[in-house]
Design a protein around this motif. Structure first.
Motif, mmCIF file in Angstrom:
data_model
loop_
_atom_site.group_PDB
_atom_site.id
_atom_site.type_symbol
_atom_site.label_atom_id
_atom_site.label_comp_id
_atom_site.label_asym_id
_atom_site.label_seq_id
_atom_site.Cartn_x
_atom_site.Cartn_y
_atom_site.Cartn_z
ATOM 1 N N PRO A 1 17.687 6.417 -1.849
ATOM 2 C CA PRO A 1 18.265 5.178 -2.383
ATOM 3 C C PRO A 1 17.849 4.966 -3.834
ATOM 4 O O PRO A 1 16.667 5.025 -4.168
ATOM 5 N N MET A 2 18.810 4.701 -4.691
ATOM 6 C CA MET A 2 18.503 4.476 -6.102
ATOM 7 C C MET A 2 18.008 3.059 -6.351
ATOM 8 O O MET A 2 17.265 2.818 -7.278
ATOM 9 N N ASN A 3 18.431 2.110 -5.514
ATOM 10 C CA ASN A 3 17.959 0.734 -5.625
ATOM 11 C C ASN A 3 16.771 0.556 -4.680
ATOM 12 O O ASN A 3 16.925 0.572 -3.456
ATOM 13 N N VAL A 4 15.592 0.413 -5.251
ATOM 14 C CA VAL A 4 14.367 0.381 -4.453
ATOM 15 C C VAL A 4 14.207 -0.926 -3.686
ATOM 16 O O VAL A 4 13.767 -0.935 -2.534
ATOM 17 N N ASP A 5 14.583 -2.043 -4.296
ATOM 18 C CA ASP A 5 14.313 -3.348 -3.698
ATOM 19 C C ASP A 5 15.045 -3.555 -2.381
ATOM 20 O O ASP A 5 14.466 -4.021 -1.400
ATOM 21 N N ASP A 6 16.350 -3.227 -2.342
ATOM 22 C CA ASP A 6 17.085 -3.425 -1.093
ATOM 23 C C ASP A 6 17.597 -2.114 -0.495
ATOM 24 O O ASP A 6 18.367 -2.114 0.449
ATOM 25 N N GLU A 7 17.134 -0.984 -1.059
ATOM 26 C CA GLU A 7 17.440 0.344 -0.541
ATOM 27 C C GLU A 7 18.935 0.551 -0.331
ATOM 28 O O GLU A 7 19.418 0.817 0.776
ATOM 29 N N THR A 8 19.666 0.453 -1.436
ATOM 30 C CA THR A 8 21.103 0.708 -1.460
ATOM 31 C C THR A 8 21.393 1.771 -2.514
ATOM 32 O O THR A 8 20.483 2.282 -3.166
ATOM 33 N N GLN B 1 2.439 4.236 6.970
ATOM 34 C CA GLN B 1 2.080 5.348 7.850
ATOM 35 C C GLN B 1 0.749 4.991 8.489
ATOM 36 O O GLN B 1 0.172 3.945 8.154
ATOM 37 N N PRO B 2 0.255 5.773 9.428
ATOM 38 C CA PRO B 2 -0.969 5.360 10.122
ATOM 39 C C PRO B 2 -2.096 4.985 9.157
ATOM 40 O O PRO B 2 -2.504 5.786 8.321
ATOM 41 N N GLY B 3 -2.547 3.741 9.251
ATOM 42 C CA GLY B 3 -3.630 3.272 8.408
ATOM 43 C C GLY B 3 -3.224 2.833 7.016
ATOM 44 O O GLY B 3 -4.081 2.434 6.224
ATOM 45 N N ILE B 4 -1.925 2.887 6.703
ATOM 46 C CA ILE B 4 -1.425 2.504 5.383
ATOM 47 C C ILE B 4 -0.261 1.550 5.573
ATOM 48 O O ILE B 4 0.689 1.848 6.303
ATOM 49 N N GLY B 5 -0.299 0.394 4.906
ATOM 50 C CA GLY B 5 0.783 -0.572 5.022
ATOM 51 C C GLY B 5 1.901 -0.315 4.028
ATOM 52 O O GLY B 5 1.722 0.362 3.012
ATOM 53 N N ARG B 6 3.070 -0.852 4.306
ATOM 54 C CA ARG B 6 4.189 -0.780 3.369
ATOM 55 C C ARG B 6 3.836 -1.572 2.114
ATOM 56 O O ARG B 6 3.297 -2.666 2.187
ATOM 57 N N ASP B 7 4.160 -1.006 0.935
ATOM 58 C CA ASP B 7 3.767 -1.656 -0.313
ATOM 59 C C ASP B 7 4.729 -1.256 -1.424
ATOM 60 O O ASP B 7 4.590 -0.197 -2.039
ATOM 61 N N LEU B 8 5.711 -2.115 -1.709
ATOM 62 C CA LEU B 8 6.676 -1.839 -2.774
ATOM 63 C C LEU B 8 6.023 -1.824 -4.151
ATOM 64 O O LEU B 8 6.530 -1.196 -5.080
ATOM 65 N N GLN B 9 4.894 -2.495 -4.276
ATOM 66 C CA GLN B 9 4.245 -2.583 -5.581
ATOM 67 C C GLN B 9 3.764 -1.223 -6.072
ATOM 68 O O GLN B 9 3.636 -1.000 -7.287
ATOM 69 N N VAL B 10 3.483 -0.310 -5.168
ATOM 70 C CA VAL B 10 3.021 1.024 -5.579
ATOM 71 C C VAL B 10 4.046 1.677 -6.497
ATOM 72 O O VAL B 10 3.724 2.142 -7.599
ATOM 73 N N LEU B 11 5.297 1.717 -6.060
ATOM 74 C CA LEU B 11 6.333 2.344 -6.871
ATOM 75 C C LEU B 11 6.604 1.564 -8.146
ATOM 76 O O LEU B 11 6.788 2.147 -9.223
ATOM 77 N N LYS B 12 6.617 0.248 -8.047
ATOM 78 C CA LYS B 12 6.863 -0.565 -9.240
ATOM 79 C C LYS B 12 5.784 -0.334 -10.296
ATOM 80 O O LYS B 12 6.074 -0.296 -11.502
ATOM 81 N N GLN B 13 4.549 -0.148 -9.856
ATOM 82 C CA GLN B 13 3.465 0.106 -10.804
ATOM 83 C C GLN B 13 3.612 1.473 -11.453
ATOM 84 O O GLN B 13 3.385 1.630 -12.662
ATOM 85 N N ILE B 14 3.999 2.477 -10.656
ATOM 86 C CA ILE B 14 4.201 3.814 -11.214
ATOM 87 C C ILE B 14 5.341 3.806 -12.231
ATOM 88 O O ILE B 14 5.261 4.435 -13.295
ATOM 89 N N ILE B 15 6.397 3.082 -11.925
ATOM 90 C CA ILE B 15 7.524 2.973 -12.857
ATOM 91 C C ILE B 15 7.089 2.300 -14.154
ATOM 92 O O ILE B 15 7.386 2.762 -15.259
ATOM 93 N N ALA B 16 6.353 1.190 -14.039
ATOM 94 C CA ALA B 16 5.969 0.402 -15.210
ATOM 95 C C ALA B 16 4.924 1.101 -16.072
ATOM 96 O O ALA B 16 4.982 1.037 -17.307
ATOM 97 N N GLU B 17 3.970 1.775 -15.423
ATOM 98 C CA GLU B 17 2.824 2.297 -16.171
ATOM 99 C C GLU B 17 2.918 3.790 -16.462
ATOM 100 O O GLU B 17 2.249 4.279 -17.391
#
Length: 235
Positions: free
Chosen positions: A106-113, A189-205
């Motif tokens: 998906p090219m749109n990360v926020d709503d996965e479209t 995944q096991p022991g790791i929660g969903r976190d959209l901020q990870v990708l947003k930080q990689i994009i920004a920084e």
């Protein structure tokens, strides 16, 4: 620089296995991304971009045939029927040796479209033409390294340090380019929660890049503690 972690992912998008030493062939770590789960209804090889539940399964390489696949409790899913029932869709385990696979993202990360498709290069189910990936401990920071699914974790400050790498253990590599990231890094995944901020930080920084991809110039082996060498890249 030296190797501090080695990972192999026998089945694309499933959890992998941590190794102390790995044999490396012409197409990367032997057994890495050598299988995938194909959706029988669409013909696409599934990834956790489309089916996040894949990350709660794990693959273990078997040199003599079909990999062993287990769920997050360690129970084996021994055949396609068991896998289909777990995922709620008809799937079949396919070998990369049988031919290229088609994937989607998906090219749109926020709503996965806005999904796009592409095809693997063949022989393995790696994304693109790189067949082994390296990442710096400094680039990972406090993030769980499993999010990024790199094969080799190198004790160094920055991924920039890896751009001139020529040898890892006894394996000669050709660095291709930094790896662009996608919604996969946000998945639970096991022991790791969903976190959209990870990708947003990689994009920004980091201009959406983390880890580097490479091809194999000469096969060999890689072990934890091995030296990682090459000429530094001068900006």
């Amino acid at each position: 620089m030296q190797v501090v972690d080695i990972w192999r992912y026998p089945v694309k998008s499933l959890g992998g296995e941590q190794l102390h030493v790995a044999a490396v062939g012409p197409d990367g770590i032997v057994g890495d991304r050598s299988w995938g789960l194909r959706d029988r209804s669409t013909g696409l090889v599934l990834t956790a971009r489309r089916e996040p539940a894949l990350l709660f399964l794990s693959g273990q390489y078997r040199p003599d045939g079909r990999p062993r696949i287990t769920d997050e409790h360690g129970d084996e899913l021994a055949d396609d029927q068991a896998l289909s029932e777990r995922l709620g869709r008809p799937v079949e385990l396919v070998a990369a040796d049988d031919g290229p696979g088609t994937f989607e993202n998906p090219m749109n990360v926020d709503d996965e479209t806005d999904w796009i498709q592409w095809q693997s290069a063949g022989r393995t189910f790696h994304d693109g033409r790189s067949t082994i990936s390296l990442v710096a401990t400094g680039a990972l920071g406090e993030w769980d390294r499993r999010r990024f699914r790199a094969n080799v974790v190198v004790d160094t400050a920055s991924d920039d340090d890896l751009l001139g790498v020529e040898q890892v253990g006894s394996t000669l590599v050709t660095i291709r380019k930094p790896i662009d990231r996608c919604v996969m890094v946000t998945r639970a995944q096991p022991g790791i929660g969903r976190d959209l901020q990870v990708l947003k930080q990689i994009i920004a920084e980091r201009e959406n890049r983390l880890a580097v991809g490479a091809t194999i110039a000469a096969p060999g082996s890689i072990a934890v503690g091995d030296a990682v060498t090459g000429d530094p890249v001068v900006a």
